[in-house]
Design a protein around this motif. Structure first.
Motif, short mmCIF file in Angstrom:
data_model
loop_
_atom_site.label_atom_id
_atom_site.label_comp_id
_atom_site.label_asym_id
_atom_site.label_seq_id
_atom_site.Cartn_x
_atom_site.Cartn_y
_atom_site.Cartn_z
N ALA A 186 0.85 -1.04 0.05
CA ALA A 186 0.10 -0.23 0.07
C ALA A 186 1.01 1.22 0.18
N VAL A 187 0.57 2.14 -1.01
CA VAL A 187 1.53 3.40 -1.04
C VAL A 187 0.74 4.63 -0.66
N ASP A 188 1.49 5.66 -0.57
CA ASP A 188 0.87 6.98 -0.24
C ASP A 188 0.34 7.74 -1.20
N SER A 189 0.52 7.45 -2.51
CA SER A 189 0.07 8.31 -3.63
C SER A 189 -0.20 7.63 -4.75
N ALA A 190 -1.15 8.15 -5.67
CA ALA A 190 -1.34 7.38 -6.90
C ALA A 190 -0.08 7.50 -7.70
N GLU A 191 0.53 8.57 -7.62
CA GLU A 191 1.93 8.54 -8.50
C GLU A 191 3.09 7.46 -7.98
N ALA A 192 3.19 7.36 -6.77
CA ALA A 192 3.89 6.37 -6.21
C ALA A 192 3.66 4.83 -6.77
N ALA A 193 2.34 4.66 -6.98
CA ALA A 193 1.61 3.45 -7.52
C ALA A 193 2.14 3.20 -8.93
N VAL A 194 1.87 4.14 -9.55
CA VAL A 194 1.80 4.16 -11.13
C VAL A 194 3.35 4.28 -11.84
#
Length: 318
Positions: A186-194
């Motif tokens: 689980a990551v803290d931002s959509a940018e970190a995920a994508v």
């Protein structure tokens, strides 16, 4: 009349339509659509004047030996906060010869299964063979179903999951981490995920972009299932500009898909998934292409999935 009618609960639908059978049903649906063999009337999506819900109705017929299928239901975004599916529906199937009622089944379970399976068919047709890292945007029923469906068509190694609610994304990550072979974070931002992901699945009901084109790596495949009406837009304009745009049905997407209507793309500008499967259209042309698949959901998907359930319940070989 009801003596031989099947009445199937959500649990029964899920038991009868296993992940591989669901994917096979959706492959059949899009092949039928791509070859012009399916009946697909226009769908109804009607926002309520009373709240933020949307009522929908689909009618379709897959083939001569499967009868018409109708689905009616609603999308209720507020359900997510209560931990409930945002889509609830009922599906009816009619006998192909007489038109008599053949089955009534839970449309919520069917929609979850067929939507994720349809996306898996798109990933199998459009993503690079070595796509192994998934960015999952959303933490609800559809997000989890998509991760599991994608794992049937690609050898996923990692999942980075983001949704706005920290508790929800942590809970969803824990649920997926129980799947064998998946490293989930689980990551803290959509940018970190994508950033750096081979695959991106946006499974939200967002009215503003949660996936931005500037974040996408060469060769990335983006799937969006929440942009099913003009007011919902999970990806920004740069995603559409950078990508080869594939849709479930060009005519439907041109009128319903938020990112498509915002870009003012006409049906002729869009690549049909059915055409990719039947070889009349090209999806990905190079390993570095960015491909964007927008699914608004089609009645033909329900028709294929519903008859797969009916055949499984009756032990019919197709």
């Amino acid at each position: 009349m009801t003596d031989d009618v099947l009445f199937l609960s959500g649990d029964e639908v899920t038991r009868l339509l296993d992940p591989d059978a669901a994917i096979a049903s959706q492959r059949a649906a899009f092949r039928a659509l791509g070859s012009g063999r399916a009946d697909l009337p226009g769908k109804i999506m009607h926002p309520s004047r009373f709240d933020d819900s949307v009522v929908f109705a689909y009618v379709s017929r897959l083939s001569a030996n499967t009868g018409a299928v109708a689905k009616i239901g609603s999308v209720n975004p507020g359900n997510a906060a209560a931990g409930l599916p945002t889509v609830h529906a009922v599906v009816t199937a009619l006998d192909p010869v007489t038109g008599r009622l053949a089955a009534v089944m839970d449309g919520t379970a069917l929609t979850t299964l067929r939507t994720a399976a349809g996306s898996a068919v798109a990933v199998d047709a459009l993503a690079t063979p070595d796509s192994a890292d998934l960015a999952l945007i959303g933490s609800g029923t559809q997000a989890l179903a998509h991760a599991r469906a994608f794992a049937r068509v690609r050898d996923l190694k990692s999942v980075r999951l983001w949704s706005p609610n920290p508790a929800h994304r942590e809970r969803a990550a824990e649920a997926l981490a129980a799947e064998p072979g998946l490293a989930v974070e689980a990551v803290d931002s959509a940018e970190a995920a994508v950033t750096g992901a081979h695959l991106v699945a946006a499974c939200t009901l967002s009215t503003t972009p949660v996936v931005r084109g500037a974040w996408l790596a060469p060769g990335c495949t983006v799937v969006s299932v929440g942009s099913f009406e003009p007011t919902r837009c999970e990806v920004d304009a740069q995603v559409v500009r950078r990508a080869r745009v594939v849709v479930d049905d060009p005519e439907t997407a041109a009128h319903h898909a938020g990112p498509i209507t915002a870009a003012r793309l006409a049906p002729a500008d869009l690549i049909p998934l059915g055409g990719v499967l039947t070889g009349t259209h090209e999806g990905r042309t190079t390993p570095d292409d960015i491909v964007y698949y927008n699914s608004v959901g089609l009645g033909i998907q329900d028709a294929a999935a519903a008859w797969a359930v009916v055949h499984a319940a009756k032990g019919v070989r197709r």
